[in-house]
Design a protein around this motif. Structure first.
Motif, PDB file in Angstrom:
ATOM      1  N   ALA A  11       3.659  -2.566   4.787  1.00  0.00           N
ATOM      2  CA  ALA A  11       3.119  -2.274   3.451  1.00  0.00           C
ATOM      3  C   ALA A  11       1.805  -3.029   3.231  1.00  0.00           C
ATOM      4  O   ALA A  11       0.832  -2.466   2.715  1.00  0.00           O
ATOM      5  N   HIS A  12       1.769  -4.301   3.638  1.00  0.00           N
ATOM      6  CA  HIS A  12       0.559  -5.093   3.387  1.00  0.00           C
ATOM      7  C   HIS A  12      -0.590  -4.665   4.312  1.00  0.00           C
ATOM      8  O   HIS A  12      -1.751  -4.683   3.902  1.00  0.00           O
ATOM      9  N   ALA A  13      -0.240  -4.267   5.541  1.00  0.00           N
ATOM     10  CA  ALA A  13      -1.289  -3.740   6.431  1.00  0.00           C
ATOM     11  C   ALA A  13      -1.860  -2.448   5.820  1.00  0.00           C
ATOM     12  O   ALA A  13      -3.075  -2.238   5.816  1.00  0.00           O
ATOM     13  N   TYR A  14      -0.973  -1.619   5.280  1.00  0.00           N
ATOM     14  CA  TYR A  14      -1.413  -0.357   4.665  1.00  0.00           C
ATOM     15  C   TYR A  14      -2.298  -0.637   3.446  1.00  0.00           C
ATOM     16  O   TYR A  14      -3.291   0.052   3.214  1.00  0.00           O
ATOM     17  N   ALA A  15      -1.935  -1.678   2.707  1.00  0.00           N
ATOM     18  CA  ALA A  15      -2.720  -2.037   1.516  1.00  0.00           C
ATOM     19  C   ALA A  15      -4.125  -2.508   1.908  1.00  0.00           C
ATOM     20  O   ALA A  15      -5.020  -2.564   1.063  1.00  0.00           O
ATOM     21  N   SER A  16      -4.324  -2.842   3.177  1.00  0.00           N
ATOM     22  CA  SER A  16      -5.642  -3.319   3.640  1.00  0.00           C
ATOM     23  C   SER A  16      -6.358  -2.272   4.477  1.00  0.00           C
ATOM     24  O   SER A  16      -7.362  -2.581   5.116  1.00  0.00           O
ATOM     25  N   ARG A  17      -5.824  -1.046   4.518  1.00  0.00           N
ATOM     26  CA  ARG A  17      -6.326  -0.082   5.511  1.00  0.00           C
ATOM     27  C   ARG A  17      -7.798   0.260   5.343  1.00  0.00           C
ATOM     28  O   ARG A  17      -8.452   0.667   6.293  1.00  0.00           O
ATOM     29  N   ASN A  18      -8.356   0.079   4.143  1.00  0.00           N
ATOM     30  CA  ASN A  18      -9.776   0.404   3.960  1.00  0.00           C
ATOM     31  C   ASN A  18     -10.672  -0.826   4.120  1.00  0.00           C
ATOM     32  O   ASN A  18     -11.835  -0.821   3.715  1.00  0.00           O
ATOM     33  N   GLY A  19     -10.114  -1.894   4.691  1.00  0.00           N
ATOM     34  CA  GLY A  19     -10.933  -3.075   4.982  1.00  0.00           C
ATOM     35  C   GLY A  19     -10.870  -4.125   3.894  1.00  0.00           C
ATOM     36  O   GLY A  19     -11.460  -5.199   4.035  1.00  0.00           O
ATOM     37  N   LYS A  20     -10.168  -3.827   2.793  1.00  0.00           N
ATOM     38  CA  LYS A  20     -10.046  -4.809   1.708  1.00  0.00           C
ATOM     39  C   LYS A  20      -8.648  -4.661   1.123  1.00  0.00           C
ATOM     40  O   LYS A  20      -8.212  -3.534   0.853  1.00  0.00           O
ATOM     41  N   ALA A  42       8.680   1.839 -10.035  1.00  0.00           N
ATOM     42  CA  ALA A  42       9.324   1.488 -11.305  1.00  0.00           C
ATOM     43  C   ALA A  42       9.119  -0.004 -11.600  1.00  0.00           C
ATOM     44  O   ALA A  42       8.832  -0.401 -12.728  1.00  0.00           O
ATOM     45  N   GLN A  43       9.265  -0.800 -10.551  1.00  0.00           N
ATOM     46  CA  GLN A  43       9.117  -2.244 -10.697  1.00  0.00           C
ATOM     47  C   GLN A  43       7.713  -2.593 -11.166  1.00  0.00           C
ATOM     48  O   GLN A  43       7.518  -3.419 -12.054  1.00  0.00           O
ATOM     49  N   ASN A  44       6.730  -1.939 -10.553  1.00  0.00           N
ATOM     50  CA  ASN A  44       5.337  -2.179 -10.894  1.00  0.00           C
ATOM     51  C   ASN A  44       5.064  -1.722 -12.332  1.00  0.00           C
ATOM     52  O   ASN A  44       4.343  -2.389 -13.088  1.00  0.00           O
ATOM     53  N   PHE A  45       5.691  -0.612 -12.730  1.00  0.00           N
ATOM     54  CA  PHE A  45       5.503  -0.118 -14.100  1.00  0.00           C
ATOM     55  C   PHE A  45       5.996  -1.159 -15.106  1.00  0.00           C
ATOM     56  O   PHE A  45       5.306  -1.495 -16.062  1.00  0.00           O
ATOM     57  N   SER A  46       7.198  -1.692 -14.836  1.00  0.00           N
ATOM     58  CA  SER A  46       7.753  -2.690 -15.765  1.00  0.00           C
ATOM     59  C   SER A  46       6.905  -3.949 -15.823  1.00  0.00           C
ATOM     60  O   SER A  46       6.690  -4.513 -16.898  1.00  0.00           O
ATOM     61  N   ALA A  47       6.443  -4.397 -14.638  1.00  0.00           N
ATOM     62  CA  ALA A  47       5.637  -5.624 -14.602  1.00  0.00           C
ATOM     63  C   ALA A  47       4.354  -5.430 -15.418  1.00  0.00           C
ATOM     64  O   ALA A  47       4.007  -6.259 -16.264  1.00  0.00           O
ATOM     65  N   LEU A  48       3.670  -4.296 -15.175  1.00  0.00           N
ATOM     66  CA  LEU A  48       2.400  -4.065 -15.884  1.00  0.00           C
ATOM     67  C   LEU A  48       2.619  -3.807 -17.370  1.00  0.00           C
ATOM     68  O   LEU A  48       1.797  -4.179 -18.206  1.00  0.00           O
ATOM     69  N   ARG A  49       3.751  -3.186 -17.671  1.00  0.00           N
ATOM     70  CA  ARG A  49       4.089  -2.948 -19.084  1.00  0.00           C
ATOM     71  C   ARG A  49       4.205  -4.284 -19.817  1.00  0.00           C
ATOM     72  O   ARG A  49       3.632  -4.470 -20.896  1.00  0.00           O
ATOM     73  N   SER A  50       4.911  -5.230 -19.206  1.00  0.00           N
ATOM     74  CA  SER A  50       5.036  -6.550 -19.847  1.00  0.00           C
ATOM     75  C   SER A  50       3.708  -7.282 -19.856  1.00  0.00           C
ATOM     76  O   SER A  50       3.296  -7.842 -20.880  1.00  0.00           O
ATOM     77  N   LEU A  51       3.035  -7.287 -18.681  1.00  0.00           N
ATOM     78  CA  LEU A  51       1.788  -8.058 -18.571  1.00  0.00           C
ATOM     79  C   LEU A  51       0.750  -7.602 -19.582  1.00  0.00           C
ATOM     80  O   LEU A  51       0.006  -8.429 -20.123  1.00  0.00           O
ATOM     81  N   THR A  52       0.691  -6.288 -19.835  1.00  0.00           N
ATOM     82  CA  THR A  52      -0.374  -5.767 -20.705  1.00  0.00           C
ATOM     83  C   THR A  52       0.050  -5.716 -22.181  1.00  0.00           C
ATOM     84  O   THR A  52      -0.719  -5.273 -23.026  1.00  0.00           O
ATOM     85  N   ASN A  59       1.201  -6.235  -5.716  1.00  0.00           N
ATOM     86  CA  ASN A  59       2.030  -5.651  -4.646  1.00  0.00           C
ATOM     87  C   ASN A  59       3.309  -6.457  -4.420  1.00  0.00           C
ATOM     88  O   ASN A  59       4.341  -5.908  -4.050  1.00  0.00           O
ATOM     89  N   LYS A  60       3.227  -7.769  -4.655  1.00  0.00           N
ATOM     90  CA  LYS A  60       4.445  -8.601  -4.536  1.00  0.00           C
ATOM     91  C   LYS A  60       5.505  -8.072  -5.510  1.00  0.00           C
ATOM     92  O   LYS A  60       6.689  -7.989  -5.195  1.00  0.00           O
ATOM     93  N   GLY A  61       5.059  -7.721  -6.710  1.00  0.00           N
ATOM     94  CA  GLY A  61       5.988  -7.183  -7.705  1.00  0.00           C
ATOM     95  C   GLY A  61       6.589  -5.865  -7.228  1.00  0.00           C
ATOM     96  O   GLY A  61       7.779  -5.606  -7.418  1.00  0.00           O
ATOM     97  N   ILE A  62       5.766  -5.032  -6.599  1.00  0.00           N
ATOM     98  CA  ILE A  62       6.265  -3.758  -6.046  1.00  0.00           C
ATOM     99  C   ILE A  62       7.328  -4.062  -4.988  1.00  0.00           C
ATOM    100  O   ILE A  62       8.399  -3.430  -4.955  1.00  0.00           O
ATOM    101  N   MET A  63       7.032  -5.061  -4.145  1.00  0.00           N
ATOM    102  CA  MET A  63       7.971  -5.402  -3.060  1.00  0.00           C
ATOM    103  C   MET A  63       9.256  -6.031  -3.605  1.00  0.00           C
ATOM    104  O   MET A  63      10.292  -5.979  -2.943  1.00  0.00           O
ATOM    105  N   ASN A  64       9.219  -6.613  -4.815  1.00  0.00           N
ATOM    106  CA  ASN A  64      10.464  -7.085  -5.455  1.00  0.00           C
ATOM    107  C   ASN A  64      11.468  -5.937  -5.488  1.00  0.00           C
ATOM    108  O   ASN A  64      12.648  -6.104  -5.175  1.00  0.00           O
ATOM    109  N   GLY A  65      10.985  -4.762  -5.885  1.00  0.00           N
ATOM    110  CA  GLY A  65      11.859  -3.602  -5.980  1.00  0.00           C
ATOM    111  C   GLY A  65      12.204  -3.055  -4.605  1.00  0.00           C
ATOM    112  O   GLY A  65      13.373  -2.805  -4.286  1.00  0.00           O
ATOM    113  N   ILE A  66      11.180  -2.878  -3.787  1.00  0.00           N
ATOM    114  CA  ILE A  66      11.392  -2.271  -2.462  1.00  0.00           C
ATOM    115  C   ILE A  66      12.328  -3.134  -1.615  1.00  0.00           C
ATOM    116  O   ILE A  66      13.315  -2.651  -1.049  1.00  0.00           O
ATOM    117  N   ASP A  67      12.048  -4.427  -1.549  1.00  0.00           N
ATOM    118  CA  ASP A  67      12.879  -5.318  -0.707  1.00  0.00           C
ATOM    119  C   ASP A  67      14.337  -5.350  -1.176  1.00  0.00           C
ATOM    120  O   ASP A  67      15.246  -5.451  -0.353  1.00  0.00           O
TER     121      ASP A  67
END
Ligand code: MEV
Length: 439
Positions: free
Chosen positions: A300-309, A371-381, A275-283
């Motif tokens: 965004a981070h509260a939303y990412a925890s909305r299901n308790g995890k 888009a940011q997350n796509f690029s990060a995962l594309r490189s990472l994988t 999510n930090k990578g996603i926020m690189n783009g959003i911020d």
């Protein structure tokens, strides 16, 4: 020693105080501050007046990422960020998806929420409820002078509800108020409405025979958690189009990518970085457009925890031969008000995107996150993250070493073939400085 009345000093006097008290009169420190003043005094004054105790300006790069095809419209997106590889990653991803139909974005809702937090000594919730319903019209009438303009634009107060929170804290209640703030982020509007509503609540309850017990207003404030101000963006393509440029097959790339998202969905340690990578783009877009990145981050981070995890903001599936990838994220943004009409670069950013509405900006911003997350995962994988990252970071290292333009050219060319690591760059730099001709 404590300094008093500091904010009342002139800017020059503040700098003098700082240089004397923190830099032992060191002239270079004064020069650093003054070098970053804008030569246009009027423009400098606008910046001076954004905050208290301004001494100078703080530069962060402003870049652009072209080719963002969103709902059929082609955007060039402004991004403000200091991290070397972020703009390059966004642009690369925009390019990849441009040829596959682009991004499909929808705003799911635009409601913002605020609360009057209060305590009440009574023990008959039904009476308090009746009372709140009885003064409902008064709430709307008394806030009319604040809401009239917003109503003309199609916004205003959407609902006012009483919530019983005594299971959390004894005697504690909330007026939960929902707002539509149209193209403004609306923080001042919401807080002004809430303070007026609290006044009405207090004066009506004091003069009411229905609820004789005392209330105490604790505070009135908007919530930066905006799960009802939500945007979703999707991309998809046939798996065979997931051709990535390295020797991994399209099928394998899609599968590994999907698994990487699943890891972020289930593993909080990975989800935070994901999510930090996603926020690189959003911020970056939030900063360029003069919006409040702290509010967006918190939400965004509260939303990412909305299901308790804590979990991923993006999701990916392979279904019927298609690769599908999406993000859902709360984004409370404004395109009018705040510093949007004041900061010349913020105005420029809005113009660059055709002066979008707040909803359009929500869609653009969430798209850059995806888009940011796509690029990060594309490189990472595939290649690993360091190849692209260090390529972009190379100039930072060389600038730190005070390499000349000629030295930079030679060293950048040398590292086109292999991923640079910090120690290796320093070594190569020393060799070049020492006169070695690189092969
Ligand atoms: C670096 O700023 C962001 C990444 O770590 C994001 C990620 O790991 O997904 C590359």
């Amino acid at each position: 020693m404590k300094v008093s009345g500091f904010s009342k000093l002139s800017k020059t006097a503040k700098i003098e105080w700082l240089i004397d008290n923190h830099f032992g009169g060191y002239e270079k420190a004064r020069e650093t501050l003054i070098n970053y003043w804008h030569s246009d005094e009027k423009l400098q004054q606008i910046h001076d007046e954004f905050i208290e105790n301004t001494l100078t300006n703080f530069y962060v790069p402003f870049g652009i990422a072209p080719n963002f095809l969103i709902n059929g419209k082609n955007y060039t997106v402004p991004m403000v960020i200091e991290e070397s590889s972020v703009v390059a990653a966004a642009a690369k991803s925009a390019n990849f998806w441009f040829d596959k139909g682009g991004f499909k974005a929808t705003v799911k809702n635009t409601i913002k929420i605020g609360h009057v937090h209060f305590t009440w000594d009574g023990d008959r919730f039904d009476l308090l409820q009746k009372f709140i319903i009885s003064i409902n019209q008064k709430f709307y009438a008394e806030t009319h002078s604040i809401t009239a303009n917003m109503q003309k634009r199609g916004g205003g107060i959407v609902s006012i509800d009483l919530l019983d929170k005594t299971h959390d804290i004894p005697n504690y209640y909330q007026l939960e108020v929902k707002f539509e703030t149209c193209d403004s982020m609306g923080a001042n509007f919401i807080n002004s409405c809430l303070e007026k509503l609290a006044e009405v609540l207090k004066s009506e309850i004091d003069s009411s025979s229905l609820v004789p017990d005392q209330i105490e207003v604790v505070m009135c404030i908007l919530s930066n958690y905006t799960p009802e101000c939500l945007v979703r963006v999707d991309v998809s393509c046939p798996i065979e189009e997931m051709v990535e440029g390295t020797d991994i097959t399209a099928q394998k790339f899609a599968e590994r990518f999907t698994l990487a998202v699943q890891i972020a969905e289930t593993q909080p340690y990975r989800a935070v970085t994901h999510n930090k990578g996603i926020m690189n783009g959003i911020d970056s877009v939030i900063l360029a457009t003069g919006n409040d990145f702290r509010a967006v981050e918190a939400s965004a981070h509260a939303y990412a925890s909305r299901n308790g995890k804590y979990s991923s903001l993006t999701h990916a599936q392979i279904e019927d031969g298609m690769f599908n990838f999406n993000i859902e994220v709360p984004l409370a943004l404004g395109t009018v008000g705040g510093i949007t009409g004041l900061h010349p670069m913020v105005k420029f950013s809005h113009q660059l995107m055709g002066n979008p509405s707040a909803e359009e900006l929500m869609m653009i911003t969430a798209t850059v996150g995806l888009a940011q997350n796509f690029s990060a995962l594309r490189s990472l994988t595939t290649t690993g993250i360091q190849q692209g990252h260090m390529k972009m970071h190379l100039l930072n290292i060389l600038n730190q070493l005070e390499a000349t333009e000629d030295e930079k050219k030679v060293i950048v060319r040398y590292f086109t073939k292999n991923t640079p690591h910090h120690a290796e760059v320093v070594d190569v730099f020393r060799r070049v400085r020492g006169g070695e001709v690189l092969k």
